[in-house]
Design an enzyme around this catalytic site. Structure first.
Site, PDB file in Angstrom:
ATOM      1  N   HIS A  28       6.236   1.674 -33.093  1.00  0.00           N
ATOM      2  CA  HIS A  28       5.854   2.382 -34.322  1.00  0.00           C
ATOM      3  C   HIS A  28       4.816   3.460 -34.009  1.00  0.00           C
ATOM      4  O   HIS A  28       3.667   3.159 -33.696  1.00  0.00           O
ATOM      5  CB  HIS A  28       5.309   1.359 -35.338  1.00  0.00           C
ATOM      6  CG  HIS A  28       4.930   1.960 -36.654  1.00  0.00           C
ATOM      7  ND1 HIS A  28       3.943   1.445 -37.444  1.00  0.00           N
ATOM      8  CD2 HIS A  28       5.422   3.037 -37.315  1.00  0.00           C
ATOM      9  CE1 HIS A  28       3.838   2.177 -38.534  1.00  0.00           C
ATOM     10  NE2 HIS A  28       4.715   3.145 -38.474  1.00  0.00           N
ATOM     11  N   GLU A  71       1.993   1.192 -32.301  1.00  0.00           N
ATOM     12  CA  GLU A  71       1.976  -0.224 -32.677  1.00  0.00           C
ATOM     13  C   GLU A  71       3.285  -0.814 -32.133  1.00  0.00           C
ATOM     14  O   GLU A  71       4.366  -0.283 -32.416  1.00  0.00           O
ATOM     15  CB  GLU A  71       1.921  -0.301 -34.210  1.00  0.00           C
ATOM     16  CG  GLU A  71       1.756  -1.681 -34.782  1.00  0.00           C
ATOM     17  CD  GLU A  71       1.660  -1.648 -36.327  1.00  0.00           C
ATOM     18  OE1 GLU A  71       2.133  -0.698 -36.974  1.00  0.00           O
ATOM     19  OE2 GLU A  71       1.109  -2.627 -36.873  1.00  0.00           O
ATOM     20  N   ASN A  81       0.661  -0.687 -41.705  1.00  0.00           N
ATOM     21  CA  ASN A  81       1.056  -0.457 -43.094  1.00  0.00           C
ATOM     22  C   ASN A  81       0.700  -1.617 -44.019  1.00  0.00           C
ATOM     23  O   ASN A  81       0.580  -1.426 -45.225  1.00  0.00           O
ATOM     24  CB  ASN A  81       2.544  -0.113 -43.165  1.00  0.00           C
ATOM     25  CG  ASN A  81       2.765   1.329 -42.751  1.00  0.00           C
ATOM     26  OD1 ASN A  81       1.947   2.189 -43.042  1.00  0.00           O
ATOM     27  ND2 ASN A  81       3.848   1.590 -42.033  1.00  0.00           N
TER      28      ASN A  81
HETATM   29  N1  CAA Z   1       1.285  18.686 -32.891  1.00  0.00           N
HETATM   30  C1  CAA Z   1       0.339  19.013 -32.014  1.00  0.00           C
HETATM   31  N2  CAA Z   1      -0.966  19.156 -32.356  1.00  0.00           N
HETATM   32  C2  CAA Z   1      -1.291  18.997 -33.651  1.00  0.00           C
HETATM   33  C3  CAA Z   1      -0.341  18.669 -34.638  1.00  0.00           C
HETATM   34  C4  CAA Z   1       1.005  18.510 -34.199  1.00  0.00           C
HETATM   35  N3  CAA Z   1       1.992  18.169 -35.051  1.00  0.00           N
HETATM   36  N4  CAA Z   1      -0.973  18.569 -35.845  1.00  0.00           N
HETATM   37  C5  CAA Z   1      -2.274  18.816 -35.613  1.00  0.00           C
HETATM   38  N5  CAA Z   1      -2.470  19.071 -34.305  1.00  0.00           N
HETATM   39  C6  CAA Z   1      -3.747  19.279 -33.619  1.00  0.00           C
HETATM   40  C7  CAA Z   1      -4.413  20.592 -33.943  1.00  0.00           C
HETATM   41  O1  CAA Z   1      -3.990  21.623 -33.071  1.00  0.00           O
HETATM   42  C8  CAA Z   1      -5.890  20.254 -33.734  1.00  0.00           C
HETATM   43  O2  CAA Z   1      -6.225  20.243 -32.348  1.00  0.00           O
HETATM   44  P1  CAA Z   1      -7.793  20.261 -31.843  1.00  0.00           P
HETATM   45  O3  CAA Z   1      -8.461  19.017 -32.367  1.00  0.00           O
HETATM   46  O4  CAA Z   1      -7.661  20.253 -30.356  1.00  0.00           O
HETATM   47  O5  CAA Z   1      -8.376  21.505 -32.423  1.00  0.00           O
HETATM   48  C9  CAA Z   1      -5.978  18.823 -34.199  1.00  0.00           C
HETATM   49  O6  CAA Z   1      -4.657  18.286 -34.116  1.00  0.00           O
HETATM   50  C10 CAA Z   1      -6.489  18.746 -35.589  1.00  0.00           C
HETATM   51  O7  CAA Z   1      -5.630  19.520 -36.440  1.00  0.00           O
HETATM   52  P2  CAA Z   1      -6.128  20.566 -37.532  1.00  0.00           P
HETATM   53  O8  CAA Z   1      -7.389  21.229 -37.086  1.00  0.00           O
HETATM   54  O9  CAA Z   1      -4.968  21.415 -37.924  1.00  0.00           O
HETATM   55  O10 CAA Z   1      -6.394  19.728 -38.812  1.00  0.00           O
HETATM   56  P3  CAA Z   1      -7.349  18.521 -39.046  1.00  0.00           P
HETATM   57  O11 CAA Z   1      -8.578  18.562 -38.255  1.00  0.00           O
HETATM   58  O12 CAA Z   1      -7.410  18.468 -40.524  1.00  0.00           O
HETATM   59  O13 CAA Z   1      -6.497  17.260 -38.525  1.00  0.00           O
HETATM   60  C11 CAA Z   1      -4.896  15.544 -38.754  1.00  0.00           C
HETATM   61  C12 CAA Z   1      -5.191  17.027 -38.929  1.00  0.00           C
HETATM   62  C13 CAA Z   1      -4.899  15.200 -37.270  1.00  0.00           C
HETATM   63  C14 CAA Z   1      -3.504  15.335 -39.324  1.00  0.00           C
HETATM   64  C15 CAA Z   1      -6.024  14.712 -39.493  1.00  0.00           C
HETATM   65  O14 CAA Z   1      -6.174  15.171 -40.792  1.00  0.00           O
HETATM   66  C16 CAA Z   1      -5.724  13.243 -39.514  1.00  0.00           C
HETATM   67  O15 CAA Z   1      -5.954  12.529 -38.570  1.00  0.00           O
HETATM   68  N6  CAA Z   1      -5.211  12.739 -40.684  1.00  0.00           N
HETATM   69  C17 CAA Z   1      -4.816  11.363 -40.845  1.00  0.00           C
HETATM   70  C18 CAA Z   1      -3.466  11.152 -40.228  1.00  0.00           C
HETATM   71  C19 CAA Z   1      -2.972   9.734 -40.367  1.00  0.00           C
HETATM   72  O16 CAA Z   1      -3.616   8.858 -40.914  1.00  0.00           O
HETATM   73  N7  CAA Z   1      -1.770   9.521 -39.841  1.00  0.00           N
HETATM   74  C20 CAA Z   1      -1.129   8.250 -39.913  1.00  0.00           C
HETATM   75  C21 CAA Z   1      -0.242   8.222 -41.118  1.00  0.00           C
HETATM   76  S1  CAA Z   1       0.554   6.672 -41.256  1.00  0.00           S
HETATM   77  C22 CAA Z   1       1.911   6.820 -40.282  1.00  0.00           C
HETATM   78  O17 CAA Z   1       2.223   7.830 -39.711  1.00  0.00           O
HETATM   79  C23 CAA Z   1       2.717   5.608 -40.115  1.00  0.00           C
HETATM   80  C24 CAA Z   1       3.561   5.142 -41.212  1.00  0.00           C
HETATM   81  O18 CAA Z   1       4.344   4.276 -40.942  1.00  0.00           O
HETATM   82  C25 CAA Z   1       3.511   5.648 -42.584  1.00  0.00           C
END
Ligand code: CAA
Length: 298
Positions: free
Chosen positions: A147, A159, A197
């Site tokens: 996951h 996970e 989750n």
């Molecule tokens: N690919 C590559 N790099 C990426 C990317 C992608 N798709 N998206 C973001 N990045 C990189 C950016 O380039 C940036 O790099 P640096 O730190 O080196 O500068 C970094 O990630 C942070 O991105 P941003 O500056 O654009 O934006 P941010 O600081 O707001 O971070 C985020 C964005 C990483 C998404 C952050 O908001 C975050 O961690 N959010 C929570 C995400 C989360 O909880 N995810 C889990 C969801 S649950 C799930 O997925 C499972 C399920 O089963 C539902």
């Protein structure tokens, strides 16, 4: 943490499903030097995925995390697959298709005649029973849950979920593969929602109840959790990011599987999904994404 040496023999890993999760999984596999046939039932989804992967690797190049040569080599390793027969050389296949059990079962049934006998099968399901999916295949011992989290190139965890029949060698190889991708692993038993989750979705659902009952506005709820609890995104913003349909279906799995009314999906979440307001992917959820910055919808 897995041992990369346990997965040193893995050269080719197929990915099925080129959506949000599938393209991220293909991205990290290719950067780790692994060949990746990538398949999606919709050919246009494959084209979109390759564009998205290119853009996301570019971000890493711009940050100096990936060299221009590594970018080119990684993109060359991702091969759009015309059909499931293209998976015949794979050491492992990761399924990241739609979160519907009948669709996943049909994929495994179509896939297994083409696979090598020793090929491992992993599902990126976020909540379906790994044991039940495994039982519908010809290789329950070599079947496991892997996951990933969105955005896959950024999130540090995989996970891992062992079904009741998963053997030790499969677990070690898959944990080693995650380590080769630079990911930490956490091992979960196969119960509804696993760990992430089981904990995350009730929080999101509770945030929707907090909105529904008028305790706070969308902005106030998200600001509280961002600034008061140091979450990178507020729960309603995160729900939009994950997809409100996904959040609802995981709450339903928790309610059905654990039979406790504390997992009852908030009626407001149900209503948003019924309206087709599924979050970022449809341009509207708790926020309206047609404007910058996105505007709360209540
Ligand atoms: N690919 C590559 N790099 C990426 C990317 C992608 N798709 N998206 C973001 N990045 C990189 C950016 O380039 C940036 O790099 P640096 O730190 O080196 O500068 C970094 O990630 C942070 O991105 P941003 O500056 O654009 O934006 P941010 O600081 O707001 O971070 C985020 C964005 C990483 C998404 C952050 O908001 C975050 O961690 N959010 C929570 C995400 C989360 O909880 N995810 C889990 C969801 S649950 C799930 O997925 C499972 C399920 O089963 C539902």
């Amino acid at each position: 943490m897995g041992d990369p040496a346990d997965a040193a023999h893995i050269r080719e890993v197929g990915v099925i499903g080129a959506g949000q999760m599938g393209n991220g999984i293909a991205h990290v596999l290719a950067l780790a030097g692994i060949e990746v046939p990538l398949y999606d039932a919709k050919p246009e989804a494959l084209t979109r995925a390759l564009e998205t992967i290119g853009r996301n690797v570019d971000r890493q190049v711009a940050k100096g995390l990936v060299s221009a040569e590594a970018r080119e080599a990684a993109l060359r390793r991702i091969r759009p697959a015309a059909g499931l027969a293209d998976f015949s050389r794979c050491d492992a296949v990761i399924e990241a298709a739609t979160e519907k059990e009948d669709i996943k079962r049909a994929i495994f049934a179509g896939l297994q005649p083409h696979l090598r006998e020793d090929c491992l099968l992993a599902t990126n399901t976020s909540s379906l029973s790994v044991t039940r999916l495994a039982a519908a295949t010809d290789r329950p011992a070599r079947f496991i849950g892997m996951h990933f989290f969105n955005p896959v190139p950024v999130m540090k965890l995989v996970e891992i979920i062992r079904g009741i029949a998963t053997d030790d060698a499969t677990y070690r190889t898959v944990a080693g593969l995650a380590a080769r991708l630079g990911k930490e692993t956490a091992l979960a038993e196969d119960f509804p929602g696993f760990m992430a989750n089981r904990i995350l979705m009730p929080m999101i659902n509770e945030a929707v109840y907090t909105l529904y009952e008028g305790v706070g506005t969308i902005e106030a709820i998200d600001t509280t959790m961002k600034l008061g609890c140091n979450h990178p995104m507020g729960p309603l913003e995160l729900a939009d990011f994950i997809g409100l349909d996904t959040c609802l279906s995981i709450m339903q799995v928790l309610l059905d599987g654990l039979s406790d009314t504390k997992y009852r999906p908030c009626p407001l979440l149900v209503k948003y999904v019924e309206a087709g307001w599924l979050g970022r992917k449809t341009g509207r959820g708790f926020y309206d994404y047609s404007v910058t910055p996105p505007r709360p919808t209540r």
